[in-house]
Design a protein around this motif. Structure first.
Motif, PDB file in Angstrom:
ATOM      1  N   PRO A  60     -12.248   5.143  -7.665  1.00  0.00           N
ATOM      2  CA  PRO A  60     -12.474   6.354  -8.480  1.00  0.00           C
ATOM      3  C   PRO A  60     -13.958   6.704  -8.585  1.00  0.00           C
ATOM      4  O   PRO A  60     -14.573   6.601  -9.652  1.00  0.00           O
ATOM      5  CB  PRO A  60     -11.890   5.954  -9.838  1.00  0.00           C
ATOM      6  N   VAL A  61     -14.531   7.156  -7.476  1.00  0.00           N
ATOM      7  CA  VAL A  61     -15.972   7.391  -7.405  1.00  0.00           C
ATOM      8  C   VAL A  61     -16.432   8.422  -8.442  1.00  0.00           C
ATOM      9  O   VAL A  61     -17.381   8.200  -9.191  1.00  0.00           O
ATOM     10  CB  VAL A  61     -16.362   7.840  -5.984  1.00  0.00           C
ATOM     11  N   TRP A  62     -15.740   9.572  -8.485  1.00  0.00           N
ATOM     12  CA  TRP A  62     -16.175  10.635  -9.395  1.00  0.00           C
ATOM     13  C   TRP A  62     -15.958  10.253 -10.849  1.00  0.00           C
ATOM     14  O   TRP A  62     -16.761  10.605 -11.724  1.00  0.00           O
ATOM     15  CB  TRP A  62     -15.441  11.935  -9.059  1.00  0.00           C
ATOM     16  N   SER A  63     -14.904   9.533 -11.130  1.00  0.00           N
ATOM     17  CA  SER A  63     -14.665   9.078 -12.504  1.00  0.00           C
ATOM     18  C   SER A  63     -15.728   8.074 -12.938  1.00  0.00           C
ATOM     19  O   SER A  63     -16.184   8.079 -14.081  1.00  0.00           O
ATOM     20  CB  SER A  63     -13.268   8.453 -12.619  1.00  0.00           C
ATOM     21  N   MET A  64     -16.127   7.185 -12.008  1.00  0.00           N
ATOM     22  CA  MET A  64     -17.196   6.235 -12.308  1.00  0.00           C
ATOM     23  C   MET A  64     -18.488   6.970 -12.639  1.00  0.00           C
ATOM     24  O   MET A  64     -19.174   6.650 -13.626  1.00  0.00           O
ATOM     25  CB  MET A  64     -17.426   5.304 -11.114  1.00  0.00           C
ATOM     26  N   ALA A  65     -18.833   7.946 -11.810  1.00  0.00           N
ATOM     27  CA  ALA A  65     -20.056   8.716 -12.043  1.00  0.00           C
ATOM     28  C   ALA A  65     -20.010   9.431 -13.380  1.00  0.00           C
ATOM     29  O   ALA A  65     -21.003   9.455 -14.128  1.00  0.00           O
ATOM     30  CB  ALA A  65     -20.262   9.718 -10.905  1.00  0.00           C
ATOM     31  N   ALA A 125     -23.701   1.772  -5.206  1.00  0.00           N
ATOM     32  CA  ALA A 125     -24.330   3.019  -4.785  1.00  0.00           C
ATOM     33  C   ALA A 125     -23.911   4.181  -5.674  1.00  0.00           C
ATOM     34  O   ALA A 125     -24.695   5.108  -5.912  1.00  0.00           O
ATOM     35  CB  ALA A 125     -23.968   3.319  -3.332  1.00  0.00           C
ATOM     36  N   VAL A 126     -22.680   4.144  -6.167  1.00  0.00           N
ATOM     37  CA  VAL A 126     -22.223   5.188  -7.085  1.00  0.00           C
ATOM     38  C   VAL A 126     -23.063   5.153  -8.356  1.00  0.00           C
ATOM     39  O   VAL A 126     -23.493   6.196  -8.877  1.00  0.00           O
ATOM     40  CB  VAL A 126     -20.728   4.994  -7.426  1.00  0.00           C
ATOM     41  N   GLY A 181     -32.442   5.893   0.448  1.00  0.00           N
ATOM     42  CA  GLY A 181     -31.626   4.904   1.152  1.00  0.00           C
ATOM     43  C   GLY A 181     -30.147   5.198   1.008  1.00  0.00           C
ATOM     44  O   GLY A 181     -29.376   5.084   1.976  1.00  0.00           O
ATOM     45  N   CYS A 182     -29.732   5.594  -0.217  1.00  0.00           N
ATOM     46  CA  CYS A 182     -28.329   5.945  -0.449  1.00  0.00           C
ATOM     47  C   CYS A 182     -27.936   7.173   0.363  1.00  0.00           C
ATOM     48  O   CYS A 182     -26.866   7.207   0.985  1.00  0.00           O
ATOM     49  CB  CYS A 182     -28.094   6.202  -1.941  1.00  0.00           C
ATOM     50  N   ILE A 183     -28.792   8.195   0.354  1.00  0.00           N
ATOM     51  CA  ILE A 183     -28.484   9.427   1.086  1.00  0.00           C
ATOM     52  C   ILE A 183     -28.352   9.147   2.583  1.00  0.00           C
ATOM     53  O   ILE A 183     -27.409   9.622   3.250  1.00  0.00           O
ATOM     54  CB  ILE A 183     -29.573  10.487   0.832  1.00  0.00           C
ATOM     55  N   ALA A 184     -29.281   8.364   3.133  1.00  0.00           N
ATOM     56  CA  ALA A 184     -29.233   8.047   4.563  1.00  0.00           C
ATOM     57  C   ALA A 184     -27.967   7.270   4.910  1.00  0.00           C
ATOM     58  O   ALA A 184     -27.311   7.539   5.926  1.00  0.00           O
ATOM     59  CB  ALA A 184     -30.477   7.253   4.959  1.00  0.00           C
ATOM     60  N   ALA A 262     -14.177  -1.378 -10.106  1.00  0.00           N
ATOM     61  CA  ALA A 262     -14.910  -0.168 -10.482  1.00  0.00           C
ATOM     62  C   ALA A 262     -15.355  -0.222 -11.940  1.00  0.00           C
ATOM     63  O   ALA A 262     -16.496   0.143 -12.269  1.00  0.00           O
ATOM     64  CB  ALA A 262     -14.039   1.067 -10.239  1.00  0.00           C
ATOM     65  N   LEU A 263     -14.480  -0.685 -12.824  1.00  0.00           N
ATOM     66  CA  LEU A 263     -14.837  -0.832 -14.238  1.00  0.00           C
ATOM     67  C   LEU A 263     -15.962  -1.846 -14.403  1.00  0.00           C
ATOM     68  O   LEU A 263     -16.923  -1.613 -15.156  1.00  0.00           O
ATOM     69  CB  LEU A 263     -13.612  -1.269 -15.040  1.00  0.00           C
ATOM     70  N   ALA A 264     -15.855  -2.967 -13.700  1.00  0.00           N
ATOM     71  CA  ALA A 264     -16.883  -4.008 -13.809  1.00  0.00           C
ATOM     72  C   ALA A 264     -18.247  -3.493 -13.347  1.00  0.00           C
ATOM     73  O   ALA A 264     -19.269  -3.792 -13.975  1.00  0.00           O
ATOM     74  CB  ALA A 264     -16.475  -5.228 -12.989  1.00  0.00           C
ATOM     75  N   ILE A 265     -18.284  -2.715 -12.269  1.00  0.00           N
ATOM     76  CA  ILE A 265     -19.554  -2.174 -11.768  1.00  0.00           C
ATOM     77  C   ILE A 265     -20.163  -1.218 -12.793  1.00  0.00           C
ATOM     78  O   ILE A 265     -21.375  -1.229 -13.042  1.00  0.00           O
ATOM     79  CB  ILE A 265     -19.356  -1.462 -10.419  1.00  0.00           C
ATOM     80  N   CYS A 266     -19.332  -0.380 -13.404  1.00  0.00           N
ATOM     81  CA  CYS A 266     -19.826   0.527 -14.447  1.00  0.00           C
ATOM     82  C   CYS A 266     -20.459  -0.255 -15.597  1.00  0.00           C
ATOM     83  O   CYS A 266     -21.515   0.134 -16.119  1.00  0.00           O
ATOM     84  CB  CYS A 266     -18.690   1.397 -14.977  1.00  0.00           C
ATOM     85  N   LEU A 267     -19.828  -1.344 -15.982  1.00  0.00           N
ATOM     86  CA  LEU A 267     -20.358  -2.147 -17.079  1.00  0.00           C
ATOM     87  C   LEU A 267     -21.615  -2.916 -16.663  1.00  0.00           C
ATOM     88  O   LEU A 267     -22.551  -3.058 -17.452  1.00  0.00           O
ATOM     89  CB  LEU A 267     -19.290  -3.115 -17.592  1.00  0.00           C
TER      90      LEU A 267
END
Length: 315
Positions: A60-65, A125-126, A181-184, A262-267
């Motif tokens: 859920p990339v957009w939800s994470m953002a 990266a998100v 770096g992320c964009i590339a 995804a939840l863990a990365i957000c936290l």
């Protein structure tokens, strides 16, 4: 998954960096250059390599953002609304403000890699693409408005000062090596382009050096002498960054149906300590850099206790 086992090496490297700096090894001039090398070369190489080969699938990339971005905006808005109660001195307030939201990407990427491997780095990266631009805009704007260069932090900055702050922010974003770096990496991935094997291997070797070098540099930048001043501000900023922000983000993640890795990365990226780059920004734009140094040191130490607790709730 043993969270403590994954987090412990991160703080062991930070402590190692602290003691190496105190014995002047390899030299006093080594550490600023090591930080520049990590920031401008090693970390961008890591991100480019991982993102060029990323396969996010159904994440859920957009939800994470949205969860991370909205969490930071809620924190920023709350601090600005309560500014008269938090800190009336403008430059000191900017240090609290930066400390409440600017993430230390070195620690975040190390934790994500240690806990989730390549999948964790890819999802990081998100977080980077969301938080780096947003936090830079918020912090630079607040420093221009409330720092010593903005009418001593008591009255509105002149239009030309505000314009200068906006241009500074845009330059920072356009030249930020992590964003580039992320964009590339995303561009190569989206176009389904493969780098020559020799270049790809070089990027992997450079990237593998980024996490240990970055963590050693974090430790080298700690300053215990700064902790003797502004203890109340240090506690307020640390509570906001290490406890309240991840709590807000966690609630938003649950409301948006985000779970698992995804939840863990957000936290992770909202529970990590403040970036050492906030000290440099405070010096450049008239913030209270001594108080900022105290907040950086305190949060780095306290996060060794708070991060495992936050992550154990979801892992």
């Amino acid at each position: 998954m043993n969270v403590l086992a994954a987090i412990a090496p991160i703080f062991a490297l930070i402590v190692t960096g602290f003691f190496l700096k105190r014995i002047s090894f390899p030299s006093e001039g080594f550490w600023p250059q090591a930080e520049r090398l990590t920031y401008y070369v090693l970390f961008p190489a890591l991100l480019l390599d991982k993102l060029a080969n990323i396969h996010l699938g159904d994440q859920p990339v957009w939800s994470m953002a949205l969860a991370m971005g909205l969490g930071v905006c809620i924190m920023a808005g709350g601090l600005l609304i309560l500014r008269s109660r938090v800190q009336t001195d403008g430059p000191a307030f900017t240090s609290i403000f930066q400390g409440a939201m600017r993430p230390n990407t070195y620690v975040g990427l190390s934790a994500a890699s240690g806990l989730f491997g390549d999948a964790g780095v890819s999802l990081s990266a998100v977080a980077l693409m969301t938080l780096i631009p947003l936090v830079n805009v918020l912090c630079v704007t607040t420093l221009v408005r409330h720092g010593r260069n903005g009418q001593n932090g008591h009255t509105s900055a002149k239009p030309e000062k505000q314009a200068g702050g906006l241009l500074f922010t845009l330059r920072q974003l356009a030249t930020n090596p992590l964003i580039l770096g992320c964009i590339a990496g995303f561009a190569l991935n989206g176009l389904e382009l493969q780098l020559p094997s020799s270049i790809g291997e070089a990027l992997r070797i450079l990237g593998s050096a980024s996490l240990p070098m970055g963590l050693l540099s974090v430790g080298a930048g700690l300053s215990f002498a700064a902790l003797v001043k502004g203890s109340r501000d240090v506690l307020v900023s640390s509570a906001c960054k290490l406890l309240i922000l991840p709590a807000i983000t966690g609630i938003l993640c649950l409301l948006l149906g985000i779970s698992g890795t995804a939840l863990a990365i957000c936290l992770i990226f909202t529970a990590i300590p403040v970036s050492v780059s906030s000290y440099i920004l405070a010096r450049v734009l008239g913030g209270d850099h001594e108080r900022m140094a105290a907040i950086i040191t305190a949060q780095t130490l306290l996060s060794a206790l708070t991060m495992p607790v936050v992550l154990m709730l979801v892992i």
